[in-house]
Write a protein that holds these residues in place. Structure first.
Motif, PDB file in Angstrom:
ATOM      1  N   ARG A  88      41.855  38.811  34.772  1.00  0.00           N
ATOM      2  CA  ARG A  88      40.725  38.748  35.721  1.00  0.00           C
ATOM      3  C   ARG A  88      40.018  40.036  35.768  1.00  0.00           C
ATOM      4  O   ARG A  88      38.835  40.142  36.218  1.00  0.00           O
ATOM      5  CB  ARG A  88      41.809  38.891  37.205  1.00  0.00           C
ATOM      6  CG  ARG A  88      42.317  37.453  37.493  1.00  0.00           C
ATOM      7  CD  ARG A  88      42.350  37.153  38.983  1.00  0.00           C
ATOM      8  NE  ARG A  88      42.877  35.840  39.204  1.00  0.00           N
ATOM      9  CZ  ARG A  88      43.985  35.491  39.211  1.00  0.00           C
ATOM     10  NH1 ARG A  88      44.888  36.638  39.185  1.00  0.00           N
ATOM     11  NH2 ARG A  88      44.665  34.165  39.368  1.00  0.00           N
ATOM     12  N   SER A  91      39.012  32.390  36.953  1.00  0.00           N
ATOM     13  CA  SER A  91      38.781  33.664  36.884  1.00  0.00           C
ATOM     14  C   SER A  91      38.319  33.967  35.310  1.00  0.00           C
ATOM     15  O   SER A  91      37.394  34.863  35.196  1.00  0.00           O
ATOM     16  CB  SER A  91      40.274  34.292  36.553  1.00  0.00           C
ATOM     17  OG  SER A  91      40.706  34.034  37.804  1.00  0.00           O
ATOM     18  N   SER A 141      42.670  34.277  46.304  1.00  0.00           N
ATOM     19  CA  SER A 141      41.974  35.280  45.241  1.00  0.00           C
ATOM     20  C   SER A 141      40.603  35.308  45.564  1.00  0.00           C
ATOM     21  O   SER A 141      40.190  36.455  45.333  1.00  0.00           O
ATOM     22  CB  SER A 141      42.321  34.663  43.885  1.00  0.00           C
ATOM     23  OG  SER A 141      41.349  33.871  43.535  1.00  0.00           O
TER      24      SER A 141
END
Lengths: 238, 238, 238, 238
Positions: free
Chosen positions: C30, D99, D186
């Motif tokens: 990430r 991601s 997220s």
DNA sequence: GTGGTCTAGACCACA
DNA sequence: GTGGTCTAGACCACG
């Protein structure tokens, strides 16, 4: 019956079963039957030996581990091993206790003065050539680390511990470790410590030089200043 | 290579569930959320709160108890209570560790010298009227006990601890307790100590007088002799 | 009570060692520290870095592979490589989950309606000349394959995926792939599907034409019919 | 020789042993031989059944766990249990993949538009009295939480998921969960999200009212605005 | 295959 | 109702 009933009925064991096991193992350690590095039987075997359940054995092992008497490793060749003793655990305990106590950072620093200044004469008197070389080596290592931006409180603590090692007295060494271990770290963590600086390392070098010169009074003076300065960092209002 | 993979992967460190609980409670103590005297919820309730089994909770409590952070009482009004801190547990730990260590009785005595002599100046400087009166009271109590044949090492230890208390520094006090608690007892147990004598109590009295007179040097000298004498008892060959 | 003990004790959550590794690597991904195409160190090196056994590392890699984040190649130039992302794995997961779920084929088709019809307007709006040309090329390829008796569900799925690609939105593309990947295949496998016919390809051509004409409503209508017809094949009783 | 050698030599099985086990279990699940809630035999027993080592079994279980097909519980009554399916795992996978993908937050939001707006008509059409009551209950719960300062993204996500539940289509529900689960979290974590406000909850209430009134167009409009507003929060530059 | 770790639910003695 | 103990069986990790 011929014999009176006196002394026939012993008090039942009121201790926890786990505590009995702990004591028994401590006795074995004190008696030297168990040496550092030795491996205890497996948990399952200890159950049978002591005739208790695994939970009870585990509680006992947990206590001994907490006391720093043994470390537990997992895996096929794991188990409970008697430790070569270190004062680290003790430092943790000291730190915990002081957290709970009404002791201030100033109090702790004062106690540290007692230990550090009391240790110094012995260190100056007994330091070997090798000890002194080691001290200088640590100073240089610290300087290198500082340039790399990696100097930290651990390296500083190691220097103080190494001085104690110059006394060649393991008890004194432990005493010093108690203060320069987790305790010191927790002290400095709680305050936003200014990064350990050049000056700290320079003072370490001068201390090493004083020890090399067997100059007790000089060393005392240097250490006093050094501690005062570091103490001032964690105690702005002193 | 654009980005080296060095330092990307940190060693994993999986804590035991019980250790996580220990740490969490320690944090609560340090943060003051839990105060001495407080009672933790029952084991069964803690299970639900932490979402772990009872055994795990018990292991955590056992560790905290070992560290002297709480005491556990059974019974309907029992439970785990945070302790007012005491250095007794610490002394136990120290004693255990030194049993395992290569430290000799001589080593330990030397460490004690550092602490006792380092403490003295602070005690002399800060002892209040009340402190001094207490010291004399203890001497007299000791004399009475001696006559009754009840004088023991505990009373002697208490005197030394009381001196540390004169510094009004809880950290110093704990330091002293560490040496005059279980450690001292285990030292003296292992040797067949000659019963503590008249002379010991007499020296205690002189120490109290020196403190009353704010005579640091006199006190140092007295303490040195006193310790040397007791040390000689446990170390015939010094 | 001064301080209630409510909310003081948080549930503990002890992760597996392998899970910790997985999380750590995901964070690196990430954060962009690890990029698609990068090669992870060898298993043995990872063992040392993470300080765990090889089995644990392998479990972590297996999880990451399952999540489609990396592929593992054997051989001398093998290793674990970060993948350029694809939704294929996701489709597998979706298919598995729906197998286990109380979802019927009808349910799944309905969900597909939502995605396909929702995608269409974006595709019509943003399709480039190149996109449209590609769609027609696929139709012709399909016609050729049909003649050769090689037309299959994969080719049909590819057409739907290509439409999603016209949105130039990778997230939408993945969404579509999830339905037109392994999921669709497993749907059709389980029923004895009549072979994809001429009509299906003809409808694809019309869809391409509608997109070329930027005719949203026409496209919607065509797609609705097309899906209804295919749905009818797997759902005789609709 | 009478028979040609064609078709005699089948490709050797290149799959990992663990993968074979995974597939085998998946087949059992698809065939309904294994139902949600069922417990697999213990690791040791599976070893014997499959005639492989425990490590291999564990890898297979890890994969199935990652795919959300089963959960593993430790303890005496633990083991591997087939899950009642949930799309949470899928959401995690989606989040991970995105991601790694070139998808921007804007892309993801656009995909979410497709799903949310596509779901709405079905929800409006099929919502029962109970569904609608539940939606209003959630709004009120959210209002209460907001006052207590406890309103969070999870509560908001739950509302959107509940709308999907009104379709009474588990596949659609999962689709929605995929976006309103870990993915959404997220997304919002990575940006410093302004705290979810009063307005968000007010819009939720209006949505519930539109669904109650079976007003598809109104609901669409409200949802569009609602999403645009929340999207704007994570995408200041749109 | 052998270790450590955790769990669930049970019984006992005590205050 | 509290802590203290026990059983049986499972997963987790290592070599």
């Amino acid at each position: 019956m011929a014999t009176s009933t006196e002394d026939l009925f012993l008090p039942v064991n009121v201790d926890r079963a786990s505590q009995v096991i702990v004591d028994q193992i401590k006795v074995l350690i004190r008696a030297g039957k168990l040496q550092p590095g030795d491996r205890l039987p497996s948990e399952r075997e200890l159950c049978q030996r002591f005739n208790v359940s695994r939970v009870t054995v585990r509680e006992a092992l947990r206590v001994l581990e907490t006391n720093g008497l043994l470390t537990i490793r997992v895996g096929s060749h794991g188990g409970a091993f008697l430790t070569t003793p270190s004062a680290e655990r003790l430092g943790v305990g000291l730190a915990d206790l002081l957290s709970l106590a009404p002791a201030t950072a100033h109090d702790v620093t004062e106690a540290r003065f007692i230990v550090e200044l009391g240790t110094l004469p012995l260190a100056v008197e007994r330091a070997t050539e090798g000890d002194i070389a080691a001290l200088f080596a640590m100073v240089e290592e610290a300087e290198a680390a500082l340039k790399a931006g990696k100097y930290n409180v651990e390296l500083s603590a190691a220097f103080h511990t190494r001085i104690a090692q110059c006394t060649h007295n393991p008890a004194v060494e432990m005493l010093m470790q108690s203060f320069n271990g987790p305790l010191r770290m927790s002290l400095e963590e709680s305050h936003t410590a200014a990064p350990m600086g050049e000056q700290g390392i320079a003072e370490h070098r001068k201390l090493a030089e004083a020890i090399q010169a067997r100059d007790v009074e000089g060393a005392r003076k240097l250490m006093t200043e050094h501690l005062n300065r570091t103490a001032a960092r964690v105690l702005p209002n002193s």
